[in-house]
Design a protein around this motif. Structure first.
Motif, PDB file in Angstrom:
ATOM      1  N   SER A 100       0.849  -1.191   0.000  1.00 19.90           N
ATOM      2  CA  SER A 100       0.000   0.000   0.000  1.00 19.90           C
ATOM      3  C   SER A 100       0.880   1.235   0.000  1.00 19.90           C
ATOM      4  CB  SER A 100      -0.914   0.000   1.221  1.00 19.90           C
ATOM      5  OG  SER A 100      -0.136  -0.019   2.388  1.00 19.90           O
ATOM      6  N   PRO A 101       0.960   1.916  -1.130  1.00 16.59           N
ATOM      7  CA  PRO A 101       1.775   3.118  -1.162  1.00 16.59           C
ATOM      8  C   PRO A 101       1.108   4.231  -0.362  1.00 16.59           C
ATOM      9  CG  PRO A 101       0.579   2.882  -3.210  1.00 16.59           C
ATOM     10  CD  PRO A 101       0.312   1.639  -2.389  1.00 16.59           C
ATOM     11  N   ASN A 102       1.913   5.154   0.100  1.00 19.34           N
ATOM     12  CA  ASN A 102       1.394   6.273   0.872  1.00 19.34           C
ATOM     13  C   ASN A 102       0.666   7.215  -0.077  1.00 19.34           C
ATOM     14  OD1 ASN A 102       0.865   8.134   2.796  1.00 19.34           O
ATOM     15  ND2 ASN A 102       2.985   8.639   3.236  1.00 19.34           N
ATOM     16  N   ASP A 103      -0.642   7.365   0.095  1.00 16.96           N
ATOM     17  CA  ASP A 103      -1.439   8.207  -0.777  1.00 16.96           C
ATOM     18  C   ASP A 103      -1.332   9.681  -0.423  1.00 16.96           C
ATOM     19  OD1 ASP A 103      -2.280   5.950  -2.075  1.00 16.96           O
ATOM     20  OD2 ASP A 103      -4.104   5.737  -0.901  1.00 16.96           O
ATOM     21  N   ILE A 104      -0.850   9.970   0.759  1.00 19.14           N
ATOM     22  CA  ILE A 104      -0.750  11.348   1.218  1.00 19.14           C
ATOM     23  C   ILE A 104       0.652  11.848   0.895  1.00 19.14           C
ATOM     24  CG2 ILE A 104      -0.978  12.874   3.204  1.00 19.14           C
ATOM     25  CD1 ILE A 104      -2.516  10.517   4.532  1.00 19.14           C
ATOM     26  N   LYS A 105       0.726  12.955   0.180  1.00 17.93           N
ATOM     27  CA  LYS A 105       2.026  13.519  -0.184  1.00 17.93           C
ATOM     28  C   LYS A 105       2.547  14.365   0.971  1.00 17.93           C
ATOM     29  CE  LYS A 105       1.846  11.766  -4.256  1.00 17.93           C
ATOM     30  NZ  LYS A 105       2.181  10.388  -4.265  1.00 17.93           N
ATOM     31  N   ILE A 106       3.591  13.859   1.623  1.00 19.40           N
ATOM     32  CA  ILE A 106       4.183  14.543   2.767  1.00 19.40           C
ATOM     33  C   ILE A 106       5.675  14.706   2.512  1.00 19.40           C
ATOM     34  CG2 ILE A 106       4.700  14.375   5.225  1.00 19.40           C
ATOM     35  CD1 ILE A 106       2.130  12.892   5.591  1.00 19.40           C
ATOM     36  N   ASP A 107       6.154  15.927   2.667  1.00 21.05           N
ATOM     37  CA  ASP A 107       7.579  16.220   2.527  1.00 21.05           C
ATOM     38  C   ASP A 107       8.188  16.176   3.929  1.00 21.05           C
ATOM     39  OD1 ASP A 107      10.017  16.937   1.524  1.00 21.05           O
ATOM     40  OD2 ASP A 107       9.545  19.066   1.385  1.00 21.05           O
ATOM     41  N   LEU A 108       8.765  15.029   4.282  1.00 24.12           N
ATOM     42  CA  LEU A 108       9.316  14.838   5.624  1.00 24.12           C
ATOM     43  C   LEU A 108      10.613  15.603   5.794  1.00 24.12           C
ATOM     44  CD1 LEU A 108       8.781  10.987   6.003  1.00 24.12           C
ATOM     45  CD2 LEU A 108       7.464  12.792   7.087  1.00 24.12           C
ATOM     46  N   PRO A 109      10.895  16.067   7.019  1.00 26.11           N
ATOM     47  CA  PRO A 109      12.190  16.693   7.271  1.00 26.11           C
ATOM     48  C   PRO A 109      13.301  15.659   7.219  1.00 26.11           C
ATOM     49  CG  PRO A 109      10.913  16.550   9.289  1.00 26.11           C
ATOM     50  CD  PRO A 109      10.024  16.079   8.174  1.00 26.11           C
ATOM     51  N   GLN A 110      14.540  16.115   7.016  1.00 30.62           N
ATOM     52  CA  GLN A 110      15.670  15.195   6.898  1.00 30.62           C
ATOM     53  C   GLN A 110      16.314  14.949   8.255  1.00 30.62           C
ATOM     54  OE1 GLN A 110      18.380  16.721   4.006  1.00 30.62           O
ATOM     55  NE2 GLN A 110      17.075  16.187   2.295  1.00 30.62           N
ATOM     56  N   SER A 111      16.910  13.769   8.389  1.00 27.17           N
ATOM     57  CA  SER A 111      17.609  13.401   9.606  1.00 27.17           C
ATOM     58  C   SER A 111      18.780  12.507   9.257  1.00 27.17           C
ATOM     59  CB  SER A 111      16.655  12.659  10.543  1.00 27.17           C
ATOM     60  OG  SER A 111      17.352  12.134  11.637  1.00 27.17           O
ATOM     61  N   LYS A 112      19.836  12.574  10.072  1.00 31.67           N
ATOM     62  CA  LYS A 112      20.990  11.698   9.858  1.00 31.67           C
ATOM     63  C   LYS A 112      20.800  10.349  10.535  1.00 31.67           C
ATOM     64  CE  LYS A 112      24.314  15.369   9.251  1.00 31.67           C
ATOM     65  NZ  LYS A 112      25.520  16.017   9.709  1.00 31.67           N
ATOM     66  N   ALA A 113      19.854  10.266  11.460  1.00 31.86           N
ATOM     67  CA  ALA A 113      19.585   8.993  12.144  1.00 31.86           C
ATOM     68  C   ALA A 113      18.914   8.043  11.175  1.00 31.86           C
ATOM     69  CB  ALA A 113      18.691   9.227  13.353  1.00 31.86           C
TER      70      ALA A 113
ATOM     71  N   ALA B 274       4.832  14.052   9.655  1.00 36.10           N
ATOM     72  CA  ALA B 274       4.401  15.442   9.535  1.00 36.10           C
ATOM     73  C   ALA B 274       5.202  16.148   8.460  1.00 36.10           C
ATOM     74  CB  ALA B 274       4.578  16.160  10.872  1.00 36.10           C
ATOM     75  N   ASP B 275       4.511  16.873   7.591  1.00 29.61           N
ATOM     76  CA  ASP B 275       5.165  17.646   6.551  1.00 29.61           C
ATOM     77  C   ASP B 275       6.026  18.724   7.201  1.00 29.61           C
ATOM     78  OD1 ASP B 275       4.590  18.137   3.339  1.00 29.61           O
ATOM     79  OD2 ASP B 275       5.271  19.930   4.390  1.00 29.61           O
ATOM     80  N   GLN B 276       7.170  19.017   6.604  1.00 32.50           N
ATOM     81  CA  GLN B 276       8.076  19.979   7.207  1.00 32.50           C
ATOM     82  C   GLN B 276       7.573  21.414   7.091  1.00 32.50           C
ATOM     83  OE1 GLN B 276      11.900  19.729   5.376  1.00 32.50           O
ATOM     84  NE2 GLN B 276      11.161  20.153   3.334  1.00 32.50           N
ATOM     85  N   GLN B 277       6.530  21.665   6.301  1.00 34.36           N
ATOM     86  CA  GLN B 277       6.012  23.010   6.109  1.00 34.36           C
ATOM     87  C   GLN B 277       4.904  23.392   7.093  1.00 34.36           C
ATOM     88  OE1 GLN B 277       7.492  25.010   3.924  1.00 34.36           O
ATOM     89  NE2 GLN B 277       8.842  23.333   3.350  1.00 34.36           N
ATOM     90  N   ILE B 278       4.409  22.434   7.889  1.00 32.85           N
ATOM     91  CA  ILE B 278       3.281  22.734   8.773  1.00 32.85           C
ATOM     92  C   ILE B 278       3.728  23.485  10.016  1.00 32.85           C
ATOM     93  CG2 ILE B 278       1.993  20.714   8.004  1.00 32.85           C
ATOM     94  CD1 ILE B 278       2.649  19.518  10.796  1.00 32.85           C
ATOM     95  N   ALA B 279       2.745  24.069  10.691  1.00 34.69           N
ATOM     96  CA  ALA B 279       3.043  24.793  11.933  1.00 34.69           C
ATOM     97  C   ALA B 279       3.447  23.805  13.016  1.00 34.69           C
ATOM     98  CB  ALA B 279       1.806  25.581  12.370  1.00 34.69           C
ATOM     99  N   TYR B 280       4.371  24.222  13.848  1.00 41.75           N
ATOM    100  CA  TYR B 280       4.907  23.365  14.905  1.00 41.75           C
ATOM    101  C   TYR B 280       3.826  22.956  15.908  1.00 41.75           C
ATOM    102  CZ  TYR B 280       8.279  21.730  18.349  1.00 41.75           C
ATOM    103  OH  TYR B 280       8.986  20.964  19.231  1.00 41.75           O
ATOM    104  N   LYS B 281       2.797  23.778  16.062  1.00 45.72           N
ATOM    105  CA  LYS B 281       1.738  23.480  17.033  1.00 45.72           C
ATOM    106  C   LYS B 281       0.977  22.207  16.677  1.00 45.72           C
ATOM    107  CE  LYS B 281      -1.892  26.212  14.918  1.00 45.72           C
ATOM    108  NZ  LYS B 281      -2.894  27.229  15.097  1.00 45.72           N
ATOM    109  N   GLU B 282       0.917  21.858  15.388  1.00 52.39           N
ATOM    110  CA  GLU B 282       0.222  20.635  14.979  1.00 52.39           C
ATOM    111  C   GLU B 282       1.005  19.394  15.430  1.00 52.39           C
ATOM    112  OE1 GLU B 282      -2.741  21.009  14.003  1.00 52.39           O
ATOM    113  OE2 GLU B 282      -2.626  23.130  13.501  1.00 52.39           O
TER     114      GLU B 282
END
Length: 138
Positions: A37-50, A106-114
């Motif tokens: 099941s591919p992810n149907d929601i387009k989310i631009d995740l933030p990057q991490s080295k972990a 969480a998309d990297q463009q959303i408000a931190y409060k979400e």
């Protein structure tokens, strides 16, 4: 006069067994691709080295760039929910199996409060939460 019988051996290759294998492989890959099941929601995740991953995720909470909340249980298709209903949905899922994690995408463009809203729910109920990121450099 003794005549010898000549035994003719013809070198040949039967393609029927090869085509059977090709069709079986084709069928296998078609079935395997429809089960994922591919992810149907387009989310631009933030990057991490972990680079750690969890395999036992009960609920996947996703927040797209418009601030819409989606929740999915296991590998089920995500469904959109109201932010006010998020806590009850999470608790319903966790009530069925409380030993695993909740993944937050969480998309990297959303408000931190979400993001903090989901973190607060997990903290109040002492739930294990994993924040999803994409690998550094991808």
């Amino acid at each position: 006069m003794a005549l010898k019988k000549r035994l003719k051996v013809e070198a040949g290759f039967s393609m029927s067994s090869m085509t059977d294998i090709i069709f079986l492989l084709l069928l296998f890959f078609i079935m395997a691709s429809t089960m994922s099941s591919p992810n149907d929601i387009k989310i631009d995740l933030p990057q991490s080295k972990a680079s750690s991953s969890t395999r036992s995720v009960v609920a996947k909470v996703s927040i797209d760039k418009n601030g819409k909340f989606f929740i999915a249980k296991g590998t089920a298709k995500p469904q959109q929910i109201a932010p006010e209903m998020l806590e009850s949905y999470i608790m319903d899922i966790v009530a069925q199996d409380s030993t695993t994690y909740i993944a937050l995408h969480a998309d990297q463009q959303i408000a931190y409060k979400e993001v903090v809203r989901v973190l607060d729910i997990a903290n109040q109920h002492k739930l294990k939460l994993v924040v999803a990121t994409k690998a550094f450099g991808k």
